[in-house]
Design a protein around this motif. Structure first.
Motif: not given
Length: 436
Positions: A32-36, A56-59, A259-261, A384-389
């Motif tokens: 999940r975090s390698n993209l960050a 892309i973070f939200s995808a 923190f993950l994105t 939240a993983s959609i909305v927040v990023p």
């Protein structure tokens, strides 16, 4: 030839199964975090704007959240051994392919695929812990496996940064994907359900079941009819208490997904830190979150063992943690690097305390709907993983990150209020017939 098992002293096989889940979570969050970690370099090479990067973070979240309920149903229908192995291998393949992307569309699509194949993972984790651990050990067990996401990221984020420096962002995706492929095979070879494990004895099974562990649930049901009924879905959406923990989980995950994105990009682009230095500093909040999580889990279980009501023992650490998470806003009022990291670490420590919230799935959901309830719980939280990023991408598009931190802090306050005003007495939801 079978080994003789001492039936007078219970075995500790459940801890071995917990260790396997811990590794699953570490790999889950690496992918999940390698993209960050790759985002700063990748966005330049692929010419991505902050808004595109936010999308892309939200995808991952679009598919992950939307498939939580089906994932929970699958966790109720199939055993963890086969389903988790399938998920590990397929999401790891999607991660490997991310090393070959050439633009926004291909990367967005593969992040969707990663989220889709990871969707059943946390409902399965909860199934495993509910099956292998009695109620009074449940929060500690959840804290231990969830800590994998923080321990792994704290110690491996600098490693991921160095991997990117030496082999590039493409090599970073390929390497993390291959690790998951190998582990998917290991999981299949080593994991067994309580009733199927050769090393567990009757004393341990009795201890688990007497303490509220649901060891019989790991056998696949003969028919999916009892799980796939609409009335069952209504049950897990009709409880005010469950809605309280759903809203609270959205708030907890909002901090997590920052923190993950966006966190590494925030340090490099908006705070001007060196990329390699940022990799080491980024590990500090993850260590703080891990400390908060473990403290909360063990304190909560100790309170239960000492006779404190379940409502107080389970809710108090989460409420305190969510209030602490509001401290992230303090980073807006300093330019000192050590203070920025301090406020980030304090906020993530609080968020980590609140992450024992998975215990409510075990203690609140109807016994035959633990997977479904876990799916709904994780669906609501991972919105939240959609909305927040995306929201952060829009709030920071003019180069000012302060509104984004206010947004994250405010969600922590919302979560605390949800647990205070909506989550009532902690007791298992009783199944009832719902008529139209």
């Amino acid at each position: 030839m079978e080994q003789a098992v001492d039936h007078t002293k219970r075995t500790g096989t459940r801890y071995g199964m917990l260790a396997l889940v811990f590794v699953n979570v570490v790999i889950n969050y690496l992918d999940r975090s390698n993209l960050a970690v790759a985002a700063s370099s990748l966005s330049k090479e692929l010419d991505l704007s902050p808004v595109q990067l936010g999308l892309i973070f939200s995808a991952f979240g679009w598919s992950y959240a939307s498939l939580q309920i089906p994932g929970g149903l699958l966790a109720d229908r199939f055993g963890p051994r086969i389903l988790y192995a399938f998920c590990l291998i397929t999401w790891s393949l999607a991660t490997v392919f991310q090393g070959f992307v050439r633009g926004f569309v291909s990367l967005f699509s593969l992040r969707l695929a990663t989220g889709a194949f990871e969707a059943p993972s946390y409902p399965i984790n909860n199934r495993v812990v509910t099956s292998w651990f009695p109620d009074h050990e449940r929060a500690s067990a959840i804290a231990m496996y969830v800590s994998g996401q923080f321990i792994g990221l704290a110690f491996l984020t600098p490693v991921l940064v160095m991997l990117q420096v030496h082999i590039g962002w493409k090599g970073l995706f390929i390497t993390t994907g291959v690790i998951g492929l190998v582990w998917g095979v290991v999981w299949y070879l080593l994991y067994r359900d309580p009733l199927d494990h050769a090393e567990v004895n009757q004393a341990e099974l009795d201890y688990i079941e007497a303490g509220g562990g649901v060891i019989n649930r790991n056998k696949p049901v003969a028919s999916g009819a009892s799980v796939w009924q609409w009335n069952n879905l209504r049950q897990v959406f009709s409880s005010k208490t469950l809605w309280g923990v759903y809203i609270g989980q959205f708030s907890v995950n909002a901090m997590l997904w920052f923190f993950l994105t966006w966190f590494p990009t925030y340090l490099v682009k908006y705070r001007g830190l060196d990329f390699i230095k940022s990799g080491y500093l980024a590990s500090v909040p993850f260590l703080a979150a891990c400390a908060g999580l473990l403290l909360s889990g063990f304190v909560s279980d100790r309170l239960v063992c000492n006779g404190t009501s379940v409502s107080v023992a389970r809710k108090a650490p989460i409420i305190i943690g969510l209030f602490l998470s509001v401290s992230i806003i303090g980073a807006n009022y300093t330019n000192e690097t050590y203070l920025i990291i301090f406020f980030m670490a304090m906020a993530f420590f609080g968020s980590g305390m609140a992450l024992i919230s998975w215990v409510f799935v075990s203690v609140l959901s109807p016994k035959h709907l633990i997977g479904l309830t876990g799916g709904v719980f994780n669906f609501m939280g991972n919105l939240a993983s959609i909305v927040v990023p995306i929201v952060i991408g829009f709030l920071a598009r003019e180069g000012d990150f302060k509104p984004a931190l206010v947004f994250i802090g405010a969600l922590g306050l919302v979560g605390a209020c949800s647990y205070i005003f909506l989550v009532g007495k902690i007791e298992r939801v009783v199944t009832r017939t719902v008529t139209l």
